[in-house]
Write an enzyme that holds these catalytic residues in place. Structure first.
Site, PDB file in Angstrom:
ATOM      1  N   TRP A 100      70.558 120.090   2.452  1.00  0.00           N
ATOM      2  CA  TRP A 100      69.463 120.541   3.087  1.00  0.00           C
ATOM      3  C   TRP A 100      68.315 119.432   3.364  1.00  0.00           C
ATOM      4  O   TRP A 100      67.484 119.204   4.439  1.00  0.00           O
ATOM      5  CB  TRP A 100      68.798 121.956   2.739  1.00  0.00           C
ATOM      6  CG  TRP A 100      69.698 122.829   2.980  1.00  0.00           C
ATOM      7  CD1 TRP A 100      70.631 123.614   2.226  1.00  0.00           C
ATOM      8  CD2 TRP A 100      70.099 123.572   4.312  1.00  0.00           C
ATOM      9  NE1 TRP A 100      71.312 124.565   2.898  1.00  0.00           N
ATOM     10  CE2 TRP A 100      70.827 124.419   4.432  1.00  0.00           C
ATOM     11  CE3 TRP A 100      69.459 123.141   5.685  1.00  0.00           C
ATOM     12  CZ2 TRP A 100      71.354 125.116   5.274  1.00  0.00           C
ATOM     13  CZ3 TRP A 100      70.046 123.725   6.776  1.00  0.00           C
ATOM     14  CH2 TRP A 100      70.792 124.836   6.790  1.00  0.00           C
ATOM     15  N   ASP A 166      60.218 123.012   0.950  1.00  0.00           N
ATOM     16  CA  ASP A 166      60.972 124.113   1.399  1.00  0.00           C
ATOM     17  C   ASP A 166      61.678 125.081   0.383  1.00  0.00           C
ATOM     18  O   ASP A 166      62.412 124.476  -0.820  1.00  0.00           O
ATOM     19  CB  ASP A 166      62.326 123.344   1.947  1.00  0.00           C
ATOM     20  CG  ASP A 166      63.478 124.614   2.508  1.00  0.00           C
ATOM     21  OD1 ASP A 166      63.110 125.659   2.347  1.00  0.00           O
ATOM     22  OD2 ASP A 166      64.367 123.907   3.226  1.00  0.00           O
ATOM     23  N   LYS A 190      67.082 135.265   2.326  1.00  0.00           N
ATOM     24  CA  LYS A 190      67.639 135.244   1.040  1.00  0.00           C
ATOM     25  C   LYS A 190      66.845 136.129  -0.079  1.00  0.00           C
ATOM     26  O   LYS A 190      67.497 137.040  -0.563  1.00  0.00           O
ATOM     27  CB  LYS A 190      67.494 133.840   0.443  1.00  0.00           C
ATOM     28  CG  LYS A 190      68.525 132.790   1.446  1.00  0.00           C
ATOM     29  CD  LYS A 190      68.249 131.279   1.121  1.00  0.00           C
ATOM     30  CE  LYS A 190      68.789 130.525   2.046  1.00  0.00           C
ATOM     31  NZ  LYS A 190      70.362 130.506   2.204  1.00  0.00           N
TER      32      LYS A 190
END
Length: 354
Positions: A100, A166, A190
């Site tokens: 990511w 993030d 999530k």
């Protein structure tokens, strides 16, 4: 049969949240309207948005000089939106900790010169780079918890430029000092709720950085001015996030959630460390509480385990295609019984049951 969902996202939601959403689906608070039908300009929805905002501020102890935004586009849109708004000199630095991070770097590249100031690529992303770090860019970007690789930062990088993080796969899983970051963002699917919404927590002084030439929808300052209501927001995702935040508060707040997360992760890591068949290769001090990859080292045996686990009601344990093996995502809504069932299945499979 009870099914435990270990998906990395969209992920398991708390059962009380699902039941509450079910009960309000057709008639929200006596309005005889579904939550799905509420106008985003209505007093009912503005109440939902205000409650969600207040709960984020309360549970994370967000200081008053930070804006809280609920945006669309997933966390991935932030990879581009951040440099569009904040890269005044068109220079952005990154700490590369996996897949990511690499996506964030690639998406920022059309808008700014990108530089990797530290990387854990040499050890196949099994650890987090250690400082000290040095940056003179417009901001430094980090991926706090790495969903694919199962690693996480433990120390906040200390640099003299704005720090952007993030937190998609670890937001509200354990305490963080928001004041040490300038921007925190996280996709909802999530720990926050359902896919379709991204939480952005940003220092208000950064809102002045946005260039005049940028289109209105991509401007943080416009969304802040309109309190996340510049256009029709992801109303149902925001509503579900409000319910999740209320559930967290009822469970005892972040301290209680953190204690449960740490106990669950410790139990699973202990089982893997004692196993002679399964292993986790992440450096101990960088092990994630949320995403725990493991494998047998044999693709055929890994597949056999996945099939065996699914027969026992343990689903979505397959690791990301770029990593392979298995991955157990232990987000806030995962009950203790799910982790206990996984540990039992690991043991019986290792003992030869197929």
């Amino acid at each position: 049969m009870t099914v435990f969902n270990f998906s990395a996202g969209p992920a398991v939601l708390p059962e009380p949240v699902l039941l509450k959403a079910q009960s309000e689906l057709l008639n929200y608070r006596g309005s005889f309207q579904s939550v799905l039908e509420l106008s985003h300009r209505s007093a009912l929805f503005e109440g939902i948005l205000d409650d969600a905002t207040s709960l984020v501020r309360e549970l994370l102890n967000v200081p008053d000089d930070y804006e809280i935004l609920f945006l669309q586009g997933g966390a991935t849109l932030q990879f581009s939106m951040l440099p569009m708004n904040l890269a005044q000199t068109k220079r952005v630095d990154f700490i590369d900790t996996g897949g990511w991070s690499q996506k964030a770097i690639a998406d920022a590249a059309p808008y700014a010169s990108t530089r990797i100031i530290a990387s854990s690529q040499e050890d196949q992303y099994r650890s987090i780079p250690t400082g000290p770090f040095s940056s003179d860019a417009d901001y430094l970007h980090v991926t706090w918890n790495n969903t694919l690789e199962g690693t996480t930062f433990r120390e906040v990088p200390q640099v003299g430029v704005p720090l952007v993080a993030d937190f998609s796969s670890s937001i509200l899983s354990e305490p963080i000092d928001v004041s040490q970051f300038d921007v925190i963002y996280a996709g909802a699917q999530k720990n926050l709720g359902a896919a379709g919404m991204t939480l952005v927590i940003m220092k208000k002084n950064l809102l002045r950085r946005t260039p005049d030439a940028l289109g209105s929808y991509l401007r943080y300052d416009i969304h802040a001015k309109h309190h996340s209501l510049y256009n029709t927001p992801p109303t149902y995702s925001i509503y579900l996030t409000k319910l999740v935040l209320e559930w967290m508060k009822e469970e005892g707040g972040l301290s209680a959630i953190t204690a449960r997360n740490r106990a669950q992760a410790a139990a699973l890591y202990d089982a893997l460390d004692r196993s002679t068949l399964f292993s986790n290769h992440v450096v101990h001090e960088n092990r994630s509480l949320m995403n725990i990859p493991f494998s047998t080292g044999d693709e055929t045996l890994d597949q056999a385990f996945l099939t065996y686990a699914e027969r026992h009601g343990l689903v979505n344990l397959k690791g990301h295609r770029s990593v392979g093996g298995m991955r157990a995502s232990l987000y806030n809504a995962m009950p203790d019984a799910g982790v206990e069932a996984l540990i039992t299945v690991l043991h019986t499979f290792e003992q030869g049951e197929r």
